[in-house]
Design a protein around this motif. Structure first.
Motif, PDB file in Angstrom:
ATOM      1  N   THR A 591      22.673 -35.562  38.492  1.00 14.42           N
ATOM      2  CA  THR A 591      21.619 -34.539  38.560  1.00 14.42           C
ATOM      3  C   THR A 591      21.016 -34.479  39.957  1.00 14.42           C
ATOM      4  N   MET A 592      20.791 -35.634  40.565  1.00 13.35           N
ATOM      5  CA  MET A 592      20.222 -35.680  41.920  1.00 13.35           C
ATOM      6  C   MET A 592      21.149 -35.025  42.931  1.00 13.35           C
ATOM      7  N   ARG A 594      23.365 -32.743  42.450  1.00 13.79           N
ATOM      8  CA  ARG A 594      23.562 -31.312  42.209  1.00 13.79           C
ATOM      9  C   ARG A 594      22.308 -30.491  42.458  1.00 13.79           C
ATOM     10  N   THR A 595      21.206 -31.146  42.741  1.00 12.19           N
ATOM     11  CA  THR A 595      19.962 -30.437  43.007  1.00 12.19           C
ATOM     12  C   THR A 595      20.021 -29.788  44.389  1.00 12.19           C
ATOM     13  N   SER A 596      19.583 -28.509  44.474  1.00 13.44           N
ATOM     14  CA  SER A 596      19.549 -27.782  45.750  1.00 13.44           C
ATOM     15  C   SER A 596      18.216 -28.057  46.424  1.00 13.44           C
ATOM     16  N   TRP A 597      18.199 -29.099  47.229  1.00 10.87           N
ATOM     17  CA  TRP A 597      16.955 -29.508  47.874  1.00 10.87           C
ATOM     18  C   TRP A 597      16.516 -28.516  48.949  1.00 10.87           C
ATOM     19  N   VAL A 600      13.843 -26.057  47.602  1.00  9.71           N
ATOM     20  CA  VAL A 600      12.559 -26.558  47.104  1.00  9.71           C
ATOM     21  C   VAL A 600      11.455 -26.076  48.042  1.00  9.71           C
ATOM     22  N   SER A 607      10.567 -36.370  40.612  1.00  7.25           N
ATOM     23  CA  SER A 607      11.538 -35.505  39.950  1.00  7.25           C
ATOM     24  C   SER A 607      11.882 -36.049  38.573  1.00  7.25           C
ATOM     25  N   TYR A 609      14.713 -36.509  37.175  1.00  7.16           N
ATOM     26  CA  TYR A 609      15.876 -37.406  37.094  1.00  7.16           C
ATOM     27  C   TYR A 609      15.483 -38.866  37.334  1.00  7.16           C
ATOM     28  N   SER A 656      24.120 -34.169  48.415  1.00  4.04           N
ATOM     29  CA  SER A 656      23.262 -33.028  48.076  1.00  4.04           C
ATOM     30  C   SER A 656      22.735 -32.288  49.301  1.00  4.04           C
ATOM     31  N   GLY A 663      12.612 -30.674  50.843  1.00  5.32           N
ATOM     32  CA  GLY A 663      13.484 -31.476  49.978  1.00  5.32           C
ATOM     33  C   GLY A 663      13.471 -32.946  50.358  1.00  5.32           C
TER      34      GLY A 663
END
Length: 860
Positions: A591-592, A594-597, A600, A607, A609, A656, A663
């Motif tokens: 999950t971390m 794949r996050t689009s930082w 943000v 977060s 996760y 990521s 981010g």
């Protein structure tokens, strides 16, 4: 006087002393000749009036000659004082005289007189020494008659003494013959002892005919006495009714035997023992029924009765120091041992373990009873009765020693059957047992299993077999049994403990709420406890064996290899738990990553996760804490688990990218959350200073990385200055990694790189590398992150996070999914070659290819 010619005899004497050869051409000043003339010599020195100007020179040379001659005289005098040999003294005196004659024409009168007085003194000393020698000869001549009288007196006294002793010896021999005929052995012992003592003084006079005849007569009397004693002892042994021998007579005869010597005594004892055991040989012959192996107890019963009869009857007449009972026991043991050896060889392969152990136990019990009876070890009694001319005796149980392999083989079969349900070898099918394959569930009525029951059963059996074997043999058999124990310990470690971790990939998970295999974790904890128990108990077993086995085998006893295998099993079990721990934490890191930082817009606390990550980690940690008994293994697991989380956090952060400032700020908050959990993960009782120090070192580097990313690139000077303060290097590649993680556009990167080169070229205190040099910009998306930190087959449980660069030293992971960036190789190699010298353009070609490859992923 000195101007006159010397006599011819004096000249020859001087030449002989000085070893001079007469010649026509000689130095008239230094040599010796009959043509010595002082006027001619003066004319030679001063041939005319003009030569008188050299008077001082000639005078100086003559003075030097005088000094040299004086030194020679002093040396000769010193030598004369050291050596007082008259011949040497006369030679030295002649040499002194010669030197004086040579010196007389040119030296002062005082020196000459001194030398003459010295010479006269030496002559007086020589005359005194001659007078002393003459006086000694006179005294010796006067006392010569007295010395002859003293020698005659000494010889006369010696002759009178020897005559008296000879008379005493002849009278004693006559008396001894009468006493022997009358069998008065008490008086015979005293008289014979006196005769042997007196006759010893005549040993050097055996060349005298009279003495030689007496000496032979003594030997004949002793031979006659031995024959008579043998007949009396035989009559006493056999209890001849026609010739009754009283026990008191035999007791006195024993005194005579002691006087005759140890050889006669040993012969008499051996004769008695042979007569006593003659019936035993007849009854228990190996080809008769009574002599078979299953009747060995009858042998010992027969000897006990014989020993009892001996102590009541014949044994009382023998002196206690003869130890006749011990000699009986030693001979009985020798006969019985030979018979048992013959019987065991006859049985061959048909000999059963039960027959072997039963008879061996009966034998050892008999030996122990004899040792208890006399409060002396059985072997010591055999050693005390050994004949110096024969091999040392062995106990009866030694006959069973070569056949103890039957017992060891039987133990091997029992152990094979015992561990067969728990083994999973290549040739065996798995035979699961509830107590082995799965830990007992805690149903509230009983506590969970701590170790595998098979391990306690194994060591209980080891203890029983060790005690049994030690009672029967502490030699080669016990060593062979120890070797067998080591063999099955290795099998247990390799097939019972280690094989349980070989799970097929993708196996079913028993928990539907998580990815962790709870049963595998529980079993791993159980096997950690079991391996630790086996390791500790194996060391205790080693000490126990050393305490029982014979001295020649003590140094060969070692269980270190087996203990290493158990430690390796512990390491493998910890590795298995660590895999489950990582598997359970993987969803949070996915999950971390794949996050689009970059999208943000604001920081909103931790977060989601991170909460899932903490929950997943706690699930495994809370499960294993009460199950692992030894806290040192828990500490080792927490060290490795901390490394796994930080490695995967770093890899997910890199994957990521781009992060942007907001981010990166959010990731800083998430890092603090993860760090807070890792700090308290071990608990207060398990946390160590090394764990805390390594954790702080790694998280501090991650924080520095994120803080640089958080810093705006405008103005460039401030951004670059912040980089040099937080990262602390001037590496072109490392700065490029920061720009890549930050997601800086290509057009901005070029200006920043130029500014970076300009600014860092003036800062000579910066290093050429830092922790960013080992950061992998293409980490693997999946895989076991702890694989580079932990070796499943290690024989020692190593602590991670100690030394090196911590997490960044292993960021390359178990394998690379893409080509390397080159930053970690180019900069580090240049730094090693030139002692951390800054090489800004050393890797420029790789840097350009790296920038082109990453340009498509960077945001506009």
């Amino acid at each position: 006087m000195y101007n006159d010619d010397l006599p011819h005899e004096v000249i020859l004497s001087i030449q002989r002393v000085l070893e001079l050869e007469p010649t026509d051409q000689v130095d008239r000043l230094d040599g010796l000749s009959e043509k010595f003339n002082a006027i001619e010599i003066l004319n030679d020195f001063f041939p005319d009036e003009a030569s008188l100007a050299h008077l001082d020179t000639v005078n100086s040379r003559l003075a030097e000659t005088q000094v040299e001659l004086q030194k020679e005289v002093d040396l000769l005098e010193a030598e004369l004082r050291v050596s007082q040999d008259p011949e040497r003294m006369s030679v030295i005196q002649e040499m002194i005289s010669v030197r004086l004659l040579c010196m007389g024409s040119f030296s002062s009168r005082r020196v000459i007189l001194t030398v003459l007085f010295t010479q006269d003194l030496l002559g007086q000393m020589s005359r005194i020494r001659e007078k002393a020698t003459e006086s000694e000869a006179v005294v010796r001549n006067i006392t010569k008659d007295i010395q002859v009288l003293d020698l005659a007196k000494k010889n006369l006294i010696t002759s009178m003494t020897m005559m008296k002793r000879l008379q005493m010896l002849v009278n004693a021999l006559t008396q001894l013959e009468d006493l022997i005929q009358e069998r008065k052995y008490s008086d015979v012992a005293q008289t014979l002892a006196a005769i042997k003592q007196i006759s010893a003084s005549f040993k050097s006079y055996t060349a005298v005919p009279r003495i030689s005849r007496i000496w032979k007569h003594i030997q004949e009397i002793q031979t006659q006495l031995k024959t008579q004693l043998d007949a009396d002892f035989d009559a006493f042994y056999l209890q001849d009714t026609s010739k009754q021998i009283k026990s008191t007579l035999i007791a006195d005869a024993c005194l005579v035997i002691d006087v005759l010597g140890p050889d006669v005594r040993m012969h008499l004892i051996e004769r008695f023992v042979a007569l006593e055991l003659k019936e035993y040989r007849r009854i228990f012959r190996t080809h008769d029924e009574a002599g078979q192996l299953d009747n060995i107890s009858r042998r010992f019963a027969w000897f006990r009765r014989l020993l009892q009869t001996h102590e009541i009857e014949q044994g009382r007449v023998f002196p206690a120091e003869w130890k006749v009972s011990w000699h009986l026991l030693a001979k009985f043991a020798e006969i019985t041992r030979d018979d048992v050896t013959t019987l065991l060889t006859k049985f061959g392969s048909s000999l059963t373990v039960k027959a072997l152990l039963d008879n061996l136990q009966i034998t050892t019990e008999f030996e122990a009873s004899m040792a208890k009876k006399w409060a002396t070890p059985f072997k010591d009694m055999l050693k005390a009765t050994d004949n110096p001319h024969s091999q040392p005796g062995k106990p009866i149980s030694a006959a069973f020693e070569p056949h103890m392999n039957i017992f060891v083989d039987a133990q091997d079969k029992v152990l094979a059957d015992m561990l067969a349900p728990h083994r999973k070898g290549k040739g065996n099918k798995a035979q699961p047992r509830p107590s082995v394959e799965a830990p007992a569930e805690d149903d509230g009525g009983s506590s969970p299993m701590v170790v595998l029951p098979s391990s306690t059963d194994l060591f209980y059996f080891y203890g029983q077999s060790l005690e049994q074997c030690a009672k029967l043999s502490t030699g080669q058999a016990l060593f062979d049994l120890c070797t067998l124990h080591k063999k099955w310990l290795r099998i247990y470690a390799e097939e019972v403990l280690a094989i349980n971790f070989k799970r097929p990939p993708g196996g079913s998970r028993k928990s539907s709420e998580s990815r962790v295999d709870l049963e595998l974790v529980k079993q791993s904890c159980l096997l950690i406890n079991t391996a630790d128990y086996c390791q500790t108990t194996a060391l205790e077993l080693e000490e126990k064996v050393r305490g029982k086995i014979n001295a020649e085998f003590k140094e060969k006893i070692s269980f270190q290899v087996e203990c290493d295998l158990f430690v390796s099993a512990i390491s493998t079990a910890i590795n298995a738990i660590l895999r489950e721990f990582e598997t359970n934490c993987d969803p949070s890191f996915i999950t971390m990553s794949r996050t689009s930082w970059a999208t943000v817009n604001q920081v909103s606390g931790q977060s989601p996760y991170t909460g899932e990550l903490v929950k997943a980690a706690e699930q495994v940690v809370d499960l294993i804490k009460p199950l692992i008994e030894q806290k040192k293994y828990l500490r080792n697991f927490f060290d490795k688990a901390c490394s796994v989380i930080l490695v995967k956090f770093t890899n997910s952060l890199v994957r990521s990218r781009p992060l942007k400032e907001i981010g990166a700020e959010q990731l800083l908050i998430d890092l603090q959350t993860v760090k807070a959990y890792l700090v308290k993960m071990p608990g207060e009782t398990l946390v160590t200073a090394m764990y805390t120090r390594s954790l702080n070192k790694t998280t501090t580097r991650l924080e520095a990385l994120l803080k640089v990313i958080v810093t705006p690139v405008d103005p460039p000077e401030g951004f670059i200055l912040n980089y040099t303060l937080l990262i602390g290097d001037a590496s072109f590649s490392n700065f490029q990694k920061i720009l890549d993680l930050k997601g800086t556009p290509k057009s901005v990167q070029n200006n920043l790189l130029d500014s970076f080169l300009t600014i860092t070229s003036t800062k000579t205190d910066l290093e050429s590398t830092s922790f960013l040099s080992s950061l992998d910009m293409d980490p693997p998306a999946t895989g076991y992150a702890g694989g580079s930190l932990i070796s499943p087959g290690a024989s020692r449980v190593n602590l991670p996070l100690g030394g090196g660069d911590g997490i960044f030293a292993s960021m390359t992971g178990p394998g690379q999914s893409g080509p390397p960036t080159g930053s970690s190789t180019g900069d580090s190699a240049a730094g090693r070659a030139d002692n951390h010298r800054r090489e800004v353009f050393s890797d420029f070609r790789r840097f350009v290819s790296f920038g082109l490859r990453k340009d498509s992923t960077a945001p506009p």
